[in-house]
Design a protein around this motif. Structure first.
Motif, PDB file in Angstrom:
ATOM      1  N   ILE A 156       0.836  -1.205   0.000  1.00 23.06           N
ATOM      2  CA  ILE A 156       0.000   0.000   0.000  1.00 23.06           C
ATOM      3  C   ILE A 156       0.867   1.250   0.000  1.00 23.06           C
ATOM      4  N   GLY A 157       1.926   1.231   0.810  1.00 23.01           N
ATOM      5  CA  GLY A 157       2.811   2.390   0.896  1.00 23.01           C
ATOM      6  C   GLY A 157       3.491   2.708  -0.419  1.00 23.01           C
ATOM      7  N   LEU A 158       4.025   1.698  -1.093  1.00 20.41           N
ATOM      8  CA  LEU A 158       4.728   1.931  -2.358  1.00 20.41           C
ATOM      9  C   LEU A 158       3.774   2.376  -3.464  1.00 20.41           C
ATOM     10  N   ILE A 159       2.581   1.787  -3.506  1.00 16.60           N
ATOM     11  CA  ILE A 159       1.613   2.174  -4.539  1.00 16.60           C
ATOM     12  C   ILE A 159       1.168   3.623  -4.334  1.00 16.60           C
ATOM     13  N   LEU A 160       0.887   3.985  -3.086  1.00 16.04           N
ATOM     14  CA  LEU A 160       0.489   5.363  -2.795  1.00 16.04           C
ATOM     15  C   LEU A 160       1.629   6.337  -3.042  1.00 16.04           C
ATOM     16  N   TRP A 161       2.832   5.939  -2.641  1.00 13.32           N
ATOM     17  CA  TRP A 161       3.979   6.825  -2.854  1.00 13.32           C
ATOM     18  C   TRP A 161       4.254   7.007  -4.350  1.00 13.32           C
ATOM     19  N   GLY A 162       4.117   5.938  -5.117  1.00 13.62           N
ATOM     20  CA  GLY A 162       4.308   6.055  -6.560  1.00 13.62           C
ATOM     21  C   GLY A 162       3.324   7.041  -7.159  1.00 13.62           C
ATOM     22  N   PHE A 163       2.070   6.992  -6.691  1.00 11.94           N
ATOM     23  CA  PHE A 163       1.051   7.924  -7.172  1.00 11.94           C
ATOM     24  C   PHE A 163       1.368   9.356  -6.754  1.00 11.94           C
ATOM     25  N   ILE A 164       1.661   9.554  -5.473  1.00 10.79           N
ATOM     26  CA  ILE A 164       1.919  10.897  -4.946  1.00 10.79           C
ATOM     27  C   ILE A 164       3.152  11.508  -5.591  1.00 10.79           C
ATOM     28  N   SER A 165       4.236  10.751  -5.676  1.00  9.08           N
ATOM     29  CA  SER A 165       5.475  11.300  -6.239  1.00  9.08           C
ATOM     30  C   SER A 165       5.312  11.611  -7.727  1.00  9.08           C
ATOM     31  N   SER A 166       4.558  10.772  -8.457  1.00  5.68           N
ATOM     32  CA  SER A 166       4.328  11.046  -9.881  1.00  5.68           C
ATOM     33  C   SER A 166       3.510  12.317 -10.067  1.00  5.68           C
ATOM     34  N   VAL A 167       2.479  12.476  -9.231  1.00  9.03           N
ATOM     35  CA  VAL A 167       1.645  13.679  -9.316  1.00  9.03           C
ATOM     36  C   VAL A 167       2.467  14.920  -9.023  1.00  9.03           C
ATOM     37  N   LEU A 168       3.286  14.879  -7.973  1.00  6.16           N
ATOM     38  CA  LEU A 168       4.087  16.050  -7.606  1.00  6.16           C
ATOM     39  C   LEU A 168       5.151  16.348  -8.659  1.00  6.16           C
ATOM     40  N   THR A 169       5.775  15.306  -9.187  1.00  5.06           N
ATOM     41  CA  THR A 169       6.809  15.509 -10.204  1.00  5.06           C
ATOM     42  C   THR A 169       6.215  16.073 -11.488  1.00  5.06           C
ATOM     43  N   GLU A 170       5.137  15.467 -11.951  1.00  2.84           N
ATOM     44  CA  GLU A 170       4.494  15.955 -13.167  1.00  2.84           C
ATOM     45  C   GLU A 170       3.795  17.293 -12.938  1.00  2.84           C
ATOM     46  N   GLY A 171       3.401  17.540 -11.684  1.00  3.26           N
ATOM     47  CA  GLY A 171       2.775  18.810 -11.361  1.00  3.26           C
ATOM     48  C   GLY A 171       3.699  19.991 -11.570  1.00  3.26           C
ATOM     49  N   CYS A 172       4.996  19.752 -11.425  1.00  3.26           N
ATOM     50  CA  CYS A 172       5.973  20.827 -11.643  1.00  3.26           C
ATOM     51  C   CYS A 172       5.917  21.340 -13.080  1.00  3.26           C
ATOM     52  N   THR A 173       5.556  20.478 -14.008  1.00  9.76           N
ATOM     53  CA  THR A 173       5.489  20.875 -15.418  1.00  9.76           C
ATOM     54  C   THR A 173       4.048  20.894 -15.920  1.00  9.76           C
ATOM     55  N   GLY A 174       3.103  21.062 -14.992  1.00  6.55           N
ATOM     56  CA  GLY A 174       1.693  21.037 -15.367  1.00  6.55           C
ATOM     57  C   GLY A 174       1.334  22.080 -16.409  1.00  6.55           C
ATOM     58  N   PHE A 175       1.809  23.297 -16.219  1.00 10.60           N
ATOM     59  CA  PHE A 175       1.549  24.367 -17.183  1.00 10.60           C
ATOM     60  C   PHE A 175       2.605  24.395 -18.286  1.00 10.60           C
ATOM     61  N   ILE A 176       3.828  24.047 -17.946  1.00 12.03           N
ATOM     62  CA  ILE A 176       4.907  24.061 -18.936  1.00 12.03           C
ATOM     63  C   ILE A 176       4.612  23.062 -20.053  1.00 12.03           C
ATOM     64  N   GLY A 177       4.140  21.865 -19.688  1.00 13.27           N
ATOM     65  CA  GLY A 177       3.842  20.845 -20.685  1.00 13.27           C
ATOM     66  C   GLY A 177       2.654  21.189 -21.556  1.00 13.27           C
ATOM     67  N   SER A 186      14.685  16.065  -5.915  1.00 10.41           N
ATOM     68  CA  SER A 186      15.678  15.768  -4.871  1.00 10.41           C
ATOM     69  C   SER A 186      15.033  15.733  -3.496  1.00 10.41           C
ATOM     70  N   VAL A 187      14.123  16.680  -3.227  1.00 14.87           N
ATOM     71  CA  VAL A 187      13.437  16.715  -1.933  1.00 14.87           C
ATOM     72  C   VAL A 187      12.577  15.465  -1.751  1.00 14.87           C
ATOM     73  N   LEU A 188      11.907  15.039  -2.813  1.00 18.70           N
ATOM     74  CA  LEU A 188      11.057  13.848  -2.728  1.00 18.70           C
ATOM     75  C   LEU A 188      11.875  12.601  -2.407  1.00 18.70           C
ATOM     76  N   GLN A 189      13.087  12.529  -2.930  1.00 19.40           N
ATOM     77  CA  GLN A 189      13.949  11.387  -2.626  1.00 19.40           C
ATOM     78  C   GLN A 189      14.287  11.328  -1.144  1.00 19.40           C
ATOM     79  N   VAL A 190      14.513  12.489  -0.548  1.00 20.71           N
ATOM     80  CA  VAL A 190      14.813  12.540   0.885  1.00 20.71           C
ATOM     81  C   VAL A 190      13.568  12.186   1.699  1.00 20.71           C
ATOM     82  N   VAL A 191      12.426  12.754   1.319  1.00 18.72           N
ATOM     83  CA  VAL A 191      11.183  12.505   2.045  1.00 18.72           C
ATOM     84  C   VAL A 191      10.803  11.027   1.991  1.00 18.72           C
ATOM     85  N   PHE A 192      11.119  10.365   0.884  1.00 23.13           N
ATOM     86  CA  PHE A 192      10.803   8.939   0.752  1.00 23.13           C
ATOM     87  C   PHE A 192      11.442   8.127   1.872  1.00 23.13           C
ATOM     88  N   TYR A 193      12.684   8.454   2.206  1.00 25.28           N
ATOM     89  CA  TYR A 193      13.409   7.669   3.204  1.00 25.28           C
ATOM     90  C   TYR A 193      13.005   7.997   4.630  1.00 25.28           C
TER      91      TYR A 193
END
Length: 266
Positions: free
Chosen positions: A77-98, A184-191
């Motif tokens: 459950i943790g990995l599936i949720l984290w995969g979703f959250i991290s993908s949303v946040l990462t892609e969110g950075c380029t939400g308007f740029i893309g 980079s911040v997300l990588q730290v938060v993951f651990y």
């Protein structure tokens, strides 16, 4: 000024919500385009996630000497949720740029592009969730009525992610180096988030400090705990709700103030 900004932002979001079908169609097209000519499509991500869960579960379950019946569902459950959250946040950075070309050519509400990105990741999450029944059957763990609370928890997760990616999309459109910093911040938060390790392994005093001040932990826990047959703590609920209320107010002010400048930053 603040009320005017909130009004501008709220009007755009309401207009975007009314065009939910457009956001859904664009999000679906994104997924189809990404996996075109692939036999399994998004299920490749599901297979990859399943292999990762199995590998990490066997290795870290042995290292931490944790019963697999408890650790495998917790980890999955943790990995599936984290995969979703991290993908949303990462892609969110380029939400308007893309969506630069569309923003400059078509007069549609800008928040449509945020909904489009969110729907795209929800579709992928739907594929990855198929792993959970297999894990629960494998370890012989039943679901309880408490598991229904995870629906409310997931709703809160989505509400929080929407305002976060809205702010990230605005700020990253202006400052193009920020997406790399966010990764980079997300990588730290993951651990420092209990995903590959269980909270019970932390020393009590230090553990409470690490967990209580980690908003992503609270968001994951209000979904994960009910699925594991436990009720989230009041701290988990209160932190998630306050995070949403305060976050949305800040996001509306920022969005309303800088909405007209976004097209010029792209």
């Amino acid at each position: 000024m603040g009320n005017s900004s909130v009004s501008i932002a709220f009007s755009d979001i309401v207009a975007a919500a009314r065009r939910y079908s457009l956001a859904g169609m664009l999000g679906w097209q994104d997924v189809r385009q990404r996996y075109r000519r692939s036999s399994l499509g998004p299920f490749w991500l599901t297979i990859s996630m399943g292999v990762m869960i199995g590998t990490i579960g066997l290795v870290f379950g042995g290292i931490f000497a944790t019963p697999m019946a408890d650790f495998f569902p917790f980890l999955s459950i943790g990995l599936i949720l984290w995969g979703f959250i991290s993908s949303v946040l990462t892609e969110g950075c380029t939400g308007f740029i893309g969506a630069e070309n569309i923003i400059k050519q078509l007069p549609i509400p800008l928040f449509v592009h945020i909904l489009r990105m969110m729907w795209r990741n929800i579709l992928i999450l739907g594929h990855n969730i198929l792993i959970l029944p297999l894990v629960f059957i494998f370890v012989g763990k039943p679901l309880h009525l408490i598991s229904l609370f995870s629906i409310f928890g997931m709703f809160l997760v989505l509400i929080n992610l929407l305002w976060i990616v809205l702010v990230l999309s605005i700020v990253c459109a202006r400052y193009r180096d920020l997406p790399q910093m966010i990764i980079s911040v997300l990588q730290v938060v993951f651990y420092i988030t209990p995903i590959m390790w269980m909270p019970t392994l932390l020393p009590k005093r230090i553990g409470l400090q690490i967990l209580n001040y980690n908003p992503l932990y609270h968001l994951i826990e209000i979904v994960r705990a009910p699925l594991l047959g436990e009720l989230p703590t009041m701290t988990n609920w209160v932190a998630s709700i306050l995070f949403a209320v305060v976050g949305w107010f800040v996001a509306l002010v920022i969005y309303g103030r800088y909405k007209r400048r976004i097209a010029y930053w792209l």
